[in-house]
Design a protein around this motif. Structure first.
Motif, PDB file in Angstrom:
ATOM      1  N   ALA A 149       0.835  -1.203   0.000  1.00  0.00           N
ATOM      2  CA  ALA A 149       0.000   0.000   0.000  1.00  0.00           C
ATOM      3  C   ALA A 149       0.868   1.252   0.000  1.00  0.00           C
ATOM      4  CB  ALA A 149      -0.931  -0.006   1.210  1.00  0.00           C
ATOM      5  N   ARG A 150       1.946   1.237   0.791  1.00  0.00           N
ATOM      6  CA  ARG A 150       2.872   2.375   0.818  1.00  0.00           C
ATOM      7  C   ARG A 150       3.507   2.565  -0.554  1.00  0.00           C
ATOM      8  NH1 ARG A 150       4.748   7.265   2.852  1.00  0.00           N
ATOM      9  NH2 ARG A 150       6.937   7.475   2.270  1.00  0.00           N
ATOM     10  N   GLU A 152       2.325   1.732  -3.475  1.00  0.00           N
ATOM     11  CA  GLU A 152       1.316   2.246  -4.403  1.00  0.00           C
ATOM     12  C   GLU A 152       1.086   3.735  -4.195  1.00  0.00           C
ATOM     13  OE1 GLU A 152      -2.126  -0.167  -3.872  1.00  0.00           O
ATOM     14  OE2 GLU A 152      -1.210  -1.966  -4.766  1.00  0.00           O
ATOM     15  N   ARG A 153       1.039   4.183  -2.928  1.00  0.00           N
ATOM     16  CA  ARG A 153       0.830   5.603  -2.650  1.00  0.00           C
ATOM     17  C   ARG A 153       1.993   6.437  -3.176  1.00  0.00           C
ATOM     18  NH1 ARG A 153      -0.773   3.627   2.408  1.00  0.00           N
ATOM     19  NH2 ARG A 153       1.191   4.306   3.373  1.00  0.00           N
ATOM     20  N   ASP A 157       1.982   9.331  -6.025  1.00  0.00           N
ATOM     21  CA  ASP A 157       2.468  10.682  -5.738  1.00  0.00           C
ATOM     22  C   ASP A 157       3.528  11.124  -6.748  1.00  0.00           C
ATOM     23  OD1 ASP A 157       0.798  10.912  -3.578  1.00  0.00           O
ATOM     24  OD2 ASP A 157       2.339  10.432  -2.083  1.00  0.00           O
TER      25      ASP A 157
END
Length: 272
Positions: A149-150, A152-153, A157
């Protein structure tokens, strides 16, 4: 992230009263009889983007090598959060929040873009050791989901959300440099050293790079020090600029002050 415990140290104050996160004090480096750096002192605060410029051979990359632990100075000290880290290894510094990119791209070309970011988080371990791997423990699965998840974020960004499954080795230069930046911040950094991050980028890519760096500084409190030959890019992005020439600090201050300094104009800006 685990913060460094500072016992018996005094944190150096920046000119505006804030303590430096990363500081070099009186750093000198010699290559035989040649002095690459002579008594260089500088510091970077949390939430600040500081530019480091100078002509070729000024000592910029040598200073980055010293700051990141690749090279030990012949004289001087390096402090991270007020603690002396002069003798600490690059791995130790990275695990305490100092990350770096390089002039030459250093991607894992045979891995996907997403996997490049996952690798950067693996040093924290999954918990439970081999047994947890074999039985697929809930803790291990949860940490894996959090890391993905990190990643992907961060990719989103950095404008790389559509490239997660692409092999990193096949990317054009500008996209590859953004992947390097994304990997450097996949595990949240305290200090970020960027060596020629805009090299090979198009104008839109440079704008995206600048937006990501500003967000890291303003929203995450990261201290950013960047070396860049694109002077216009540095002057627009950086709140403060340090100029190196022949291994010494020639000037330091706001972009406007540095641009107007006659010594800088003569040594680096061609008298413009």
């Amino acid at each position: 992230m685990t913060r460094i415990t500072t016992v018996g140290t005094t944190r150096a104050a920046a000119p505006d009263g804030d303590a430096y996160v990363l500081e070099a004090r009186g750093v000198s480096v010699r290559f035989g009889g040649v002095r690459a750096l002579t008594g260089v002192s500088l510091g970077v605060r949390a939430g600040e983007v500081c530019g480091l410029i100078g002509p070729n051979g000024a000592g910029k990359t040598t200073l980055f090598d010293v700051l990141s632990g690749i090279r030990r100075p012949d004289e001087g000290r390096l402090l991270l959060d007020g603690a002396d880290v002069t003798r600490r290894s690059p791995v130790w510094r990275a695990r305490h929040g100092m990350r770096r990119t390089f002039q030459r791209q250093q991607l894992f070309g045979q891995l996907s873009v997403a996997d490049n970011l996952l690798v950067a988080q693996e040093w924290r371990g999954g918990g439970g050791g081999l047994v947890a791997d074999l039985v697929g423990s809930p803790t291990r699965r949860r940490r894996e989901r959090e890391r993905r998840a990190r990643a992907e974020r961060v990719l989103a960004d950095c404008g790389l959300g559509a490239l997660g499954e692409r092999y990193a080795g096949g990317l054009p230069v500008g996209r590859a440099r953004m992947v390097e930046l994304a990997r450097a911040v996949a595990d949240p950094p305290r200090v970020l050293l960027l060596d020629e991050p805009a090299s090979g980028m198009s104008a839109p890519e440079r704008e995206q790079l600048a937006a990501v760096v500003r967000r890291l500084a303003e929203k995450e409190g990261c201290a950013v020090l960047l070396v860049e030959h694109n002077v216009a890019f540095v002057m627009e992005l950086c709140a403060r600029v340090v100029v190196l020439d022949l291994g010494t600090v020639l000037a330091e201050g706001t972009a406007a002050r540095v641009r107007a300094d006659p010594r800088v104009r003569e040594a680096y800006l061609g008298g413009a």
